[in-house]
Write an enzyme that holds these catalytic residues in place. Structure first.
Site, short mmCIF file in Angstrom:
data_model
loop_
_atom_site.label_atom_id
_atom_site.label_comp_id
_atom_site.label_asym_id
_atom_site.label_seq_id
_atom_site.Cartn_x
_atom_site.Cartn_y
_atom_site.Cartn_z
N PHE A 149 -125.40 15.30 45.98
CA PHE A 149 -124.24 16.13 45.61
C PHE A 149 -124.14 17.39 46.44
O PHE A 149 -123.07 17.98 46.56
CB PHE A 149 -124.32 16.50 44.11
CG PHE A 149 -125.25 17.66 43.83
CD1 PHE A 149 -124.83 18.97 43.99
CD2 PHE A 149 -126.56 17.44 43.41
CE1 PHE A 149 -125.69 20.03 43.75
CE2 PHE A 149 -127.43 18.50 43.17
CZ PHE A 149 -126.99 19.80 43.34
N GLU A 176 -121.93 10.81 42.57
CA GLU A 176 -120.89 10.67 41.56
C GLU A 176 -120.49 12.03 40.98
O GLU A 176 -119.54 12.13 40.21
CB GLU A 176 -121.33 9.70 40.46
CG GLU A 176 -122.55 10.12 39.64
CD GLU A 176 -123.89 9.74 40.30
OE1 GLU A 176 -124.02 9.90 41.54
OE2 GLU A 176 -124.81 9.35 39.56
N SER A 226 -133.18 13.23 46.09
CA SER A 226 -134.44 13.75 45.57
C SER A 226 -135.60 12.80 45.91
O SER A 226 -135.39 11.61 46.15
CB SER A 226 -134.33 13.93 44.06
OG SER A 226 -134.02 12.69 43.47
N CYS A 281 -131.35 21.61 50.61
CA CYS A 281 -132.68 21.06 50.85
C CYS A 281 -133.44 21.91 51.85
O CYS A 281 -134.65 21.79 51.99
CB CYS A 281 -132.57 19.64 51.38
SG CYS A 281 -131.71 19.60 52.94
N GLU A 380 -139.68 21.28 42.90
CA GLU A 380 -138.44 21.70 43.56
C GLU A 380 -137.48 22.13 42.45
O GLU A 380 -137.10 21.32 41.60
CB GLU A 380 -137.83 20.53 44.35
CG GLU A 380 -136.55 20.94 45.05
CD GLU A 380 -135.84 19.78 45.76
OE1 GLU A 380 -135.75 18.68 45.20
OE2 GLU A 380 -135.36 20.01 46.88
P1 NAD Z 1 -130.39 12.44 43.58
O1 NAD Z 1 -131.63 11.86 44.11
O2 NAD Z 1 -130.24 12.63 42.12
O3 NAD Z 1 -129.12 11.57 44.02
C1 NAD Z 1 -128.93 11.18 45.36
C2 NAD Z 1 -128.15 9.87 45.38
O4 NAD Z 1 -128.92 8.85 44.76
C3 NAD Z 1 -126.82 9.93 44.63
O5 NAD Z 1 -125.86 9.21 45.36
C4 NAD Z 1 -127.13 9.26 43.31
O6 NAD Z 1 -126.02 8.60 42.76
C5 NAD Z 1 -128.21 8.27 43.67
N1 NAD Z 1 -129.17 8.05 42.58
C6 NAD Z 1 -129.60 8.96 41.67
N2 NAD Z 1 -130.49 8.41 40.85
C7 NAD Z 1 -130.66 7.13 41.24
C8 NAD Z 1 -131.47 6.04 40.78
N3 NAD Z 1 -132.29 6.19 39.76
N4 NAD Z 1 -131.37 4.88 41.43
C9 NAD Z 1 -130.57 4.73 42.47
N5 NAD Z 1 -129.78 5.71 42.94
C10 NAD Z 1 -129.82 6.90 42.35
O7 NAD Z 1 -130.18 13.84 44.34
P2 NAD Z 1 -129.07 14.95 44.08
O8 NAD Z 1 -129.40 15.67 42.82
O9 NAD Z 1 -127.72 14.42 44.26
O10 NAD Z 1 -129.34 15.92 45.33
C11 NAD Z 1 -130.32 16.90 45.32
C12 NAD Z 1 -131.60 16.44 45.95
O11 NAD Z 1 -131.36 15.99 47.27
C13 NAD Z 1 -132.63 17.54 46.09
O12 NAD Z 1 -133.89 17.00 45.78
C14 NAD Z 1 -132.56 17.92 47.56
O13 NAD Z 1 -133.73 18.49 48.11
C15 NAD Z 1 -132.29 16.60 48.16
N6 NAD Z 1 -131.71 16.74 49.49
C16 NAD Z 1 -132.51 16.48 50.55
C17 NAD Z 1 -132.02 16.64 51.82
C18 NAD Z 1 -132.88 16.36 53.01
O14 NAD Z 1 -132.34 16.36 54.09
N7 NAD Z 1 -134.16 16.11 52.87
C19 NAD Z 1 -130.69 17.06 52.02
C20 NAD Z 1 -129.90 17.30 50.90
C21 NAD Z 1 -130.42 17.13 49.63
#
Ligand code: NAD
Length: 495
Positions: A149, A176, A226, A281, A380
């Protein structure tokens, strides 16, 4: 309220799963949209369209693909303001920050315009007598991107620009929580002349992701999110025979040595910790103050905090917007409580900030005397909370960075070139800043962390992106004079 559909075969398609989810404006707490959540059947139907489109798109000449990228880049630059407004309305980040996100994503489009050069293989003439050997790069077919997101435009742009320029069809499963930026990009791709079906948006949650992870026609998955989800994506995707790069969470340390320019270090810490409400991130979430610098540095950071303007992202006076959701704000608040309870000194408490209305706002928090076993240090938090850990020596500071579970970015602030050089040699992190707090690489390098911040071996965008979205084929070729041909059962030799 807007209905947010999928984008399949060059048009918006309403979902048929019967499942949908709410989308909010985090600055007001109001529900502004309802997003369709794709079922496995909808995923399969969209992938079938993408597969057909991929077949035709890989036939398009490099100059045609490059021309589409040039046009896409031009349109993105023209509409940057509109896209930023879409980002702010669903994510909450302030408009200037959203504009910055678009600008960084635009760099990836610029990089991908050079695809004719990037796709070049190599050629060895006369590898054996009359035999030439050369390598070519080819697209993978249908590839998918699953994005978080916090950068609803930039992270999809990290992936889709290179994937598409390389001749793949790209299926995006955006977060989403803020899905509209993805549809904005879909319209731009179409206007830029990209054939229908080459760029698809499938809105959804874990169900859609599960379907992509196991679909036999998805060749590769690029993921950012994440750490627990990244690990799951990597393990499931690779178990299903896919190429996977999965970028995870972070805990980025900024090491400040006693000789650092104090005011500049304080400015950098505040900007990198609280920008985008800490939902980056590459945010600095830990300052490691070495030796005597700790006291004055904490004071200098604290002095800057009352001046920060917190408010709706659409207000040009605001410097920091709300968090993404009420649940996330409450989670961050829980960490502030836990930090205080475990003995950290609360120098500034974000819970005290008051912003009128029902938005998901939280003020900025500064915790001093944090120690490595506290949850505010180990986890985090992904919010506007900056922890200060005091270290006695450079060696202790580096050990902290290296012992941490994550290894996304890190930075050192010092006037000593030798110390900075030593740091870049010593630290276990994928991206290092020297007097630069958020060292996100430019588009012609690649982005990625180490340890629990990345599963897989290929970083995102830049040269690694080209590598990830293509596979090489090596051709060994001979055009013999028929008169020289004979049967030879020996193993082919080159001499
Ligand atoms: P998230 O892991 O909750 O979601 C990321 C994606 O995975 C979304 O599209 C979501 O719909 C999907 N998803 C979530 N839970 C899932 C599951 N159980 N099974 C399958 N798909 C699933 O992350 P977020 O809250 O949207 O974003 C924040 C996180 O992203 C933080 O941890 C941040 O550090 C990380 N991030 C990392 C980078 C990087 O380059 N390393 C960059 C941006 C964000």
């Amino acid at each position: 309220m807007t209905r947010i559909a999928h984008w399949i075969a060059g048009a918006e398609r309403a979902g048929t799963s019967g499942r949908s989810g709410p989308v909010y404006n985090p600055a007001t707490g109001e529900q502004t949209g309802e997003v369709d959540l794709a079922s496995a059947e909808e995923v399969a139907a969209a992938v079938a369209v993408a597969k057909e489109a991929a077949q035709a798109w890989r036939e398009a000449s490099l100059s045609r693909r490059s021309a589409v990228l040039f046009k896409f880049r031009e349109l993105l630059a023209e509409r940057a303001g509109d896209l930023a407004a879409v980002i702010t309305s669903e994510h909450g980040k302030v408009l200037s920050d959203a504009t910055g996100e678009v600008a960084r994503g635009l760099e990836n489009a610029e990089f991908a315009t050079g695809i004719p050069h990037l796709m070049k293989g190599s050629y060895s003439e006369q590898a054996s007598t009359g035999v030439d050997v050369y390598s070519i790069r080819q697209p993978l077919g249908v590839v998918a991107g699953i994005t978080p997101f916090n950068f609803p435009a930039m992270v999809p742009l990290w992936m889709c620009t290179t994937a598409i320029a390389a001749g793949n069809a790209f299926v995006l499963k955006p977060s989403e929580k803020d899905p509209s930026a993805a549809l904005f990009l879909a319209r731009l791709w179409q206007e830029a002349g990209l054939p229908d079906g080459v760029f698809t948006v499938l809105n959804g949650d874990a169900e859609a992701v599960g379907a992509l992870l196991t679909h036999p026609d998805i060749a590769a998955i690029s993921f950012v999110g994440s750490t627990p989800v990244a690990k799951h994506i990597y393990e499931t995707g690779t178990a299903n025979g896919k190429r996977v790069q999965a970028l995870g969470g972070a805990k980025n340390h900024m090491v400040v040595l006693p000789d650092a320019e104090l005011e500049a270090a304080a400015d950098a810490a505040v900007s990198a910790a609280y920008g985008s409400a800490g939902e980056r991130c590459m945010a600095v979430s830990v300052v490691v103050a070495v030796g005597d610098v700790a006291g004055p540095l904490v004071e200098a950071i604290a002095a800057r905090l009352p001046k920060l303007r917190i408010g709706p992202g659409t207000d040009t006076e605001s410097q920091m917007g709300p968090l993404i959701s009420a649940a996330h704000r409450d989670r961050v608040t829980g960490y502030i409580e836990a930090g205080a309870a475990s003995g950290a000194t609360v120098v500034a408490d974000g819970r005290e900030a008051e912003v009128p209305g029902d938005g998901y706002f939280l003020g900025v928090t500064l915790l001093d005397n944090v120690t490595p076993e506290m949850t505010v240090y180990t986890d985090e938090i992904f919010g506007p909370v900056l922890c200060v850990v005091r270290a006695n020596s450079y060696a202790q500071a580096v050990a902290l960075v290296n012992d941490n579970e994550y290894g996304n970015g890190t930075a050192i602030f010092t006037r000593d070139g030798g110390a900075a050089r030593r740091f870049q040699f010593d630290v276990n992190a994928g991206m290092v800043g020297v007097n630069v707090p958020i060292p996100v690489p430019v588009a012609y390098y690649s982005f990625g962390g180490w340890k629990a911040s990345l599963f897989g071996d290929t970083h995102m965008y830049g040269p690694d992106g080209v590598h990830f979205f293509t596979r090489t084929k090596v051709v060994t070729s001979r055009w013999p004079d028929p008169g020289t041909s004979s049967v030879d059962l020996g193993f082919p030799q080159t001499r």
